[in-house]
Design a protein around this motif. Structure first.
Motif, PDB file in Angstrom:
ATOM      1  N   LEU A  63      14.960 -10.162   7.793  1.00 35.42           N
ATOM      2  CA  LEU A  63      15.526 -11.407   7.281  1.00 35.42           C
ATOM      3  C   LEU A  63      16.908 -11.581   7.907  1.00 35.42           C
ATOM      4  O   LEU A  63      17.857 -10.879   7.570  1.00 35.42           O
ATOM      5  CB  LEU A  63      15.588 -11.375   5.753  1.00 35.42           C
ATOM      6  N   LEU A  81      10.241  -5.091   4.477  1.00 33.50           N
ATOM      7  CA  LEU A  81      11.376  -6.019   4.440  1.00 33.50           C
ATOM      8  C   LEU A  81      12.658  -5.284   4.763  1.00 33.50           C
ATOM      9  O   LEU A  81      13.015  -4.301   4.094  1.00 33.50           O
ATOM     10  CB  LEU A  81      11.503  -6.665   3.060  1.00 33.50           C
ATOM     11  N   GLN A  82      13.346  -5.748   5.777  1.00 33.49           N
ATOM     12  CA  GLN A  82      14.657  -5.211   6.152  1.00 33.49           C
ATOM     13  C   GLN A  82      15.641  -6.367   6.299  1.00 33.49           C
ATOM     14  O   GLN A  82      15.239  -7.472   6.688  1.00 33.49           O
ATOM     15  CB  GLN A  82      14.578  -4.436   7.462  1.00 33.49           C
ATOM     16  N   ALA A  83      16.901  -6.114   6.011  1.00 31.44           N
ATOM     17  CA  ALA A  83      17.920  -7.147   6.159  1.00 31.44           C
ATOM     18  C   ALA A  83      19.295  -6.521   6.004  1.00 31.44           C
ATOM     19  O   ALA A  83      19.435  -5.420   5.453  1.00 31.44           O
ATOM     20  CB  ALA A  83      17.743  -8.253   5.119  1.00 31.44           C
ATOM     21  N   SER A  87      11.362   0.225  -3.662  1.00 38.68           N
ATOM     22  CA  SER A  87      12.693   0.065  -3.085  1.00 38.68           C
ATOM     23  C   SER A  87      13.207   1.418  -2.625  1.00 38.68           C
ATOM     24  O   SER A  87      13.250   2.372  -3.413  1.00 38.68           O
ATOM     25  CB  SER A  87      13.650  -0.543  -4.111  1.00 38.68           C
ATOM     26  N   LYS A 101      16.172  -9.981   0.420  1.00 41.52           N
ATOM     27  CA  LYS A 101      14.909  -9.263   0.218  1.00 41.52           C
ATOM     28  C   LYS A 101      14.379  -9.456  -1.202  1.00 41.52           C
ATOM     29  O   LYS A 101      13.193  -9.755  -1.395  1.00 41.52           O
ATOM     30  CB  LYS A 101      15.100  -7.772   0.509  1.00 41.52           C
ATOM     31  N   ASP A 102      15.246  -9.287  -2.194  1.00 43.66           N
ATOM     32  CA  ASP A 102      14.810  -9.447  -3.589  1.00 43.66           C
ATOM     33  C   ASP A 102      14.335 -10.867  -3.858  1.00 43.66           C
ATOM     34  O   ASP A 102      13.311 -11.088  -4.528  1.00 43.66           O
ATOM     35  CB  ASP A 102      15.949  -9.086  -4.548  1.00 43.66           C
ATOM     36  N   ASN A 112      10.865  -2.565   0.082  1.00 40.20           N
ATOM     37  CA  ASN A 112      12.183  -3.186   0.026  1.00 40.20           C
ATOM     38  C   ASN A 112      13.158  -2.190   0.643  1.00 40.20           C
ATOM     39  O   ASN A 112      13.558  -1.221   0.014  1.00 40.20           O
ATOM     40  CB  ASN A 112      12.551  -3.491  -1.429  1.00 40.20           C
ATOM     41  N   ARG A 113      13.535  -2.422   1.891  1.00 39.54           N
ATOM     42  CA  ARG A 113      14.040  -1.404   2.810  1.00 39.54           C
ATOM     43  C   ARG A 113      12.884  -0.438   3.063  1.00 39.54           C
ATOM     44  O   ARG A 113      11.816  -0.566   2.460  1.00 39.54           O
ATOM     45  CB  ARG A 113      15.291  -0.721   2.295  1.00 39.54           C
TER      46      ARG A 113
END
Length: 272
Positions: free
Chosen positions: A173, A67-69, A95, A75-76, A126-127
């Motif tokens: 995202l 997940l990147q944004a 994370s 993301k959370d 998460n990243r």
């Protein structure tokens, strides 16, 4: 089921500006309402519970979700909504924060590799290792020659993982700058969420265009058949949850997982 082509990103002509930040199409490219999307999301999550149990029992497959944004990208929230109902015994979340001195003493992929999923598990980043071609690039932490070479390293790293049986899904995202402004202000205005706001978020916001360019290059360079990037319109959280849960469900169903065979000689046993 065929996914909408615009969900999958990559190719030399890819531009984030060509992808909407407010989605309105279903996975087949047809118009979908919020009510329909939320109903399907609920069905997807129920099915994901079954598929995760099957994956854990079979103990052969493994899934890595990246997940990147941009800041406030969700993301959370996506992790809570899509994976929150799954058994934590088979789901791991890591994370990626600012690298520690120990991590900096190793190659940039070292800290990512030790958190890849074991058999039977879903691992969520998460990243991720992509921070080393995003924030590192935007803030000139390493020279261009170094971060540019990392695209090859990332492709090879992900090829190694898939060759060894890991399925990889990478989600960017995608939110608009206006949506980020609203979400940052909402954090400032809500005492229960004020802890999530950092002054550094405003500094990073000044680099919006630089980050967009960095994301575009990273996606162009590293979206492959074995490790595809999906750019998910995420201004509407309900749509983000729908798209992600649908793609993950479809991916797990295509693994054709089976429960392991029972031990021989169980026929006729009655527990007294």
């Amino acid at each position: 089921m065929k996914t909408s082509e615009w969900l999958r990103a990559g190719g030399k002509k890819f531009k984030l500006a060509d992808v909407p930040t407010s989605g309105s199409l279903d996975i087949k490219g047809k118009k979908i309402s919020r009510e329909e999307a939320e109903a399907i999301t609920a069905e997807n999550i129920e099915k994901l519970q079954e598929l995760q149990f099957l994956m854990y029992a079979e103990h052969k497959q493994k899934l890595l979700v990246v997940l990147q944004a941009m800041d406030t990208g969700g993301k959370d929230g996506a992790i809570r909504k899509v994976f929150g109902a799954l058994n934590p015994q088979g789901v791991r979340i890591h994370s990626f924060k600012r690298p520690t001195p120990t991590e900096l003493a190793h190659d940039f992929l070292w800290r990512a590799h030790q958190h890849t999923p074991p058999s039977g598990h879903i691992q969520i980043f998460n990243r991720s290792h992509y921070e080393d071609v995003l924030v590192v690039r935007v803030h000139d932490i390493v020279p261009k020659s170094k971060w540019k070479a990392r695209y090859d390293h990332i492709r090879n790293f992900e090829k190694l993982l898939t060759d060894e049986g890991t399925t990889i899904l990478k989600f960017m995202l995608h939110i608009s700058k206006d949506e980020q402004k609203e979400r940052l202000q909402a954090r400032l205005d809500d005492k229960t969420r004020l802890w999530k706001f950092e002054k550094g978020d405003l500094v990073e916001r000044r680099y919006w265009d630089d980050y967009q360019s960095a994301y575009e290059d990273a996606i162009r360079e590293t979206s492959t058949e074995n490790a595809p990037w999906y750019v998910i319109p995420s201004d509407r959280k309900w749509y983000r949850n729908y798209a992600m849960s649908t793609l993950i469900r479809h991916t797990l169903e295509n693994l054709n997982m089976q429960f392991p065979p029972p031990e021989d000689g169980l026929e006729g046993i009655v527990v007294e």
